[in-house]
Design a protein around this motif. Structure first.
Motif, PDB file in Angstrom:
ATOM      1  N   ILE A  14       0.835  -1.192   0.000  1.00  0.00           N
ATOM      2  CA  ILE A  14       0.000   0.000   0.000  1.00  0.00           C
ATOM      3  C   ILE A  14       0.878   1.254   0.000  1.00  0.00           C
ATOM      4  O   ILE A  14       1.805   1.369   0.791  1.00  0.00           O
ATOM      5  CB  ILE A  14      -0.931   0.019   1.233  1.00  0.00           C
ATOM      6  CG1 ILE A  14      -1.928  -1.128   1.145  1.00  0.00           C
ATOM      7  CG2 ILE A  14      -1.670   1.357   1.339  1.00  0.00           C
ATOM      8  CD1 ILE A  14      -2.887  -1.194   2.310  1.00  0.00           C
ATOM      9  N   PHE A  19      -3.829   4.063   0.478  1.00  0.00           N
ATOM     10  CA  PHE A  19      -4.335   4.094   1.848  1.00  0.00           C
ATOM     11  C   PHE A  19      -5.404   5.170   1.996  1.00  0.00           C
ATOM     12  O   PHE A  19      -6.428   4.965   2.649  1.00  0.00           O
ATOM     13  CB  PHE A  19      -3.213   4.314   2.864  1.00  0.00           C
ATOM     14  CG  PHE A  19      -3.712   4.283   4.273  1.00  0.00           C
ATOM     15  CD1 PHE A  19      -4.002   3.082   4.887  1.00  0.00           C
ATOM     16  CD2 PHE A  19      -3.932   5.459   4.968  1.00  0.00           C
ATOM     17  CE1 PHE A  19      -4.497   3.045   6.194  1.00  0.00           C
ATOM     18  CE2 PHE A  19      -4.422   5.440   6.261  1.00  0.00           C
ATOM     19  CZ  PHE A  19      -4.712   4.224   6.876  1.00  0.00           C
ATOM     20  N   LEU A  22      -8.580   3.841   0.407  1.00  0.00           N
ATOM     21  CA  LEU A  22      -9.152   2.800   1.269  1.00  0.00           C
ATOM     22  C   LEU A  22      -9.809   3.415   2.501  1.00  0.00           C
ATOM     23  O   LEU A  22     -10.896   2.982   2.910  1.00  0.00           O
ATOM     24  CB  LEU A  22      -8.080   1.794   1.692  1.00  0.00           C
ATOM     25  CG  LEU A  22      -7.579   0.829   0.627  1.00  0.00           C
ATOM     26  CD1 LEU A  22      -6.409   0.013   1.164  1.00  0.00           C
ATOM     27  CD2 LEU A  22      -8.683  -0.091   0.138  1.00  0.00           C
ATOM     28  N   SER A  23      -9.166   4.423   3.080  1.00  0.00           N
ATOM     29  CA  SER A  23      -9.704   5.067   4.281  1.00  0.00           C
ATOM     30  C   SER A  23     -11.061   5.704   4.014  1.00  0.00           C
ATOM     31  O   SER A  23     -12.008   5.538   4.799  1.00  0.00           O
ATOM     32  CB  SER A  23      -8.749   6.159   4.781  1.00  0.00           C
ATOM     33  OG  SER A  23      -7.534   5.609   5.174  1.00  0.00           O
ATOM     34  N   ASP A  26     -13.673   2.988   3.206  1.00  0.00           N
ATOM     35  CA  ASP A  26     -14.042   2.276   4.429  1.00  0.00           C
ATOM     36  C   ASP A  26     -15.051   3.076   5.246  1.00  0.00           C
ATOM     37  O   ASP A  26     -16.014   2.527   5.773  1.00  0.00           O
ATOM     38  CB  ASP A  26     -12.792   1.992   5.274  1.00  0.00           C
ATOM     39  CG  ASP A  26     -13.124   1.280   6.567  1.00  0.00           C
ATOM     40  OD1 ASP A  26     -13.530   0.103   6.510  1.00  0.00           O
ATOM     41  OD2 ASP A  26     -12.997   1.914   7.633  1.00  0.00           O
ATOM     42  N   TRP A  59      -9.325  -5.469  -3.707  1.00  0.00           N
ATOM     43  CA  TRP A  59      -9.574  -4.686  -2.497  1.00  0.00           C
ATOM     44  C   TRP A  59     -10.820  -3.817  -2.605  1.00  0.00           C
ATOM     45  O   TRP A  59     -11.423  -3.452  -1.607  1.00  0.00           O
ATOM     46  CB  TRP A  59      -8.396  -3.774  -2.184  1.00  0.00           C
ATOM     47  CG  TRP A  59      -7.107  -4.474  -1.892  1.00  0.00           C
ATOM     48  CD1 TRP A  59      -6.913  -5.798  -1.626  1.00  0.00           C
ATOM     49  CD2 TRP A  59      -5.813  -3.884  -1.840  1.00  0.00           C
ATOM     50  NE1 TRP A  59      -5.598  -6.063  -1.411  1.00  0.00           N
ATOM     51  CE2 TRP A  59      -4.889  -4.902  -1.540  1.00  0.00           C
ATOM     52  CE3 TRP A  59      -5.348  -2.588  -2.018  1.00  0.00           C
ATOM     53  CZ2 TRP A  59      -3.526  -4.664  -1.404  1.00  0.00           C
ATOM     54  CZ3 TRP A  59      -3.991  -2.357  -1.883  1.00  0.00           C
ATOM     55  CH2 TRP A  59      -3.088  -3.384  -1.577  1.00  0.00           C
ATOM     56  N   LEU A  76     -15.382  -1.478  -0.193  1.00  0.00           N
ATOM     57  CA  LEU A  76     -14.294  -2.422   0.076  1.00  0.00           C
ATOM     58  C   LEU A  76     -14.813  -3.846  -0.025  1.00  0.00           C
ATOM     59  O   LEU A  76     -15.923  -4.141   0.401  1.00  0.00           O
ATOM     60  CB  LEU A  76     -13.713  -2.195   1.474  1.00  0.00           C
ATOM     61  CG  LEU A  76     -13.025  -0.878   1.757  1.00  0.00           C
ATOM     62  CD1 LEU A  76     -12.410  -0.895   3.152  1.00  0.00           C
ATOM     63  CD2 LEU A  76     -11.975  -0.535   0.722  1.00  0.00           C
ATOM     64  N   GLY A  80     -10.217  -6.189   0.876  1.00  0.00           N
ATOM     65  CA  GLY A  80      -9.905  -4.779   1.092  1.00  0.00           C
ATOM     66  C   GLY A  80     -10.042  -4.395   2.547  1.00  0.00           C
ATOM     67  O   GLY A  80      -9.222  -3.636   3.083  1.00  0.00           O
ATOM     68  N   GLU A  81     -11.078  -4.903   3.200  1.00  0.00           N
ATOM     69  CA  GLU A  81     -11.261  -4.628   4.631  1.00  0.00           C
ATOM     70  C   GLU A  81     -10.105  -5.195   5.433  1.00  0.00           C
ATOM     71  O   GLU A  81      -9.592  -4.548   6.346  1.00  0.00           O
ATOM     72  CB  GLU A  81     -12.582  -5.215   5.115  1.00  0.00           C
ATOM     73  CG  GLU A  81     -13.793  -4.482   4.583  1.00  0.00           C
ATOM     74  CD  GLU A  81     -15.107  -5.162   4.937  1.00  0.00           C
ATOM     75  OE1 GLU A  81     -15.094  -6.233   5.594  1.00  0.00           O
ATOM     76  OE2 GLU A  81     -16.159  -4.620   4.545  1.00  0.00           O
ATOM     77  N   PHE A  84      -6.977  -3.053   4.699  1.00  0.00           N
ATOM     78  CA  PHE A  84      -7.088  -1.760   5.372  1.00  0.00           C
ATOM     79  C   PHE A  84      -6.823  -1.916   6.869  1.00  0.00           C
ATOM     80  O   PHE A  84      -6.079  -1.139   7.460  1.00  0.00           O
ATOM     81  CB  PHE A  84      -8.459  -1.135   5.120  1.00  0.00           C
ATOM     82  CG  PHE A  84      -8.650   0.173   5.826  1.00  0.00           C
ATOM     83  CD1 PHE A  84      -7.899   1.285   5.486  1.00  0.00           C
ATOM     84  CD2 PHE A  84      -9.565   0.290   6.854  1.00  0.00           C
ATOM     85  CE1 PHE A  84      -8.061   2.495   6.144  1.00  0.00           C
ATOM     86  CE2 PHE A  84      -9.742   1.493   7.520  1.00  0.00           C
ATOM     87  CZ  PHE A  84      -8.977   2.598   7.161  1.00  0.00           C
TER      88      PHE A  84
END
Length: 122
Positions: A14, A19, A22-23, A26, A59, A76, A80-81, A84
């Protein structure tokens, strides 16, 4: 700072941009891809490659936005979860190590100073 971040996430594959995406996804499942880009300050055209990369890695799930057939909504996947969560754990451990010499007052002061910097840039 970027190399420090890279060291914190060593072994995950990552990068900062991934990131960040993903953040946001999420925290906002089903978010529009363009919205993610705006939140991160990434131009629409520059969002395609990292989202494609994360979709290829399994992801991110990308679906056509029913309200705008030209756009995608992101969520996600289970992988992916997991990724993360792993990255977040490594970042938190790294931050704890970096701030280990700071007492709570020092940490509060640091956060206040960073907030001032962010306010100037925003």
């Amino acid at each position: 700072m970027a190399s420090d971040f890279s060291r914190a996430l060593e072994g995950t594959g990552i990068r900062q941009v991934l990131f960040g995406i993903l953040s946001i996804v999420d925290a906002n499942p089903g978010v529009n891809q363009g919205t993610v880009g705006r939140m991160l300050g990434i131009q629409r055209a520059n969002m395609v490659a990292p989202v494609n990369e994360m979709a290829e890695r399994g992801w991110i799930d990308r679906q056509t936005d029913p309200s705008d057939r030209r756009a995608f909504i992101l969520s996600l996947t289970a992988a992916g979860e997991t990724m993360f969560a792993r990255a977040l754990t490594q970042i938190r451990a790294h931050e704890a190590n970096v701030l280990s010499d700071f007492d709570s007052r020092d940490r509060q002061h640091l956060v206040a100073l960073l907030a001032r910097i962010e306010a100037r840039e925003g």
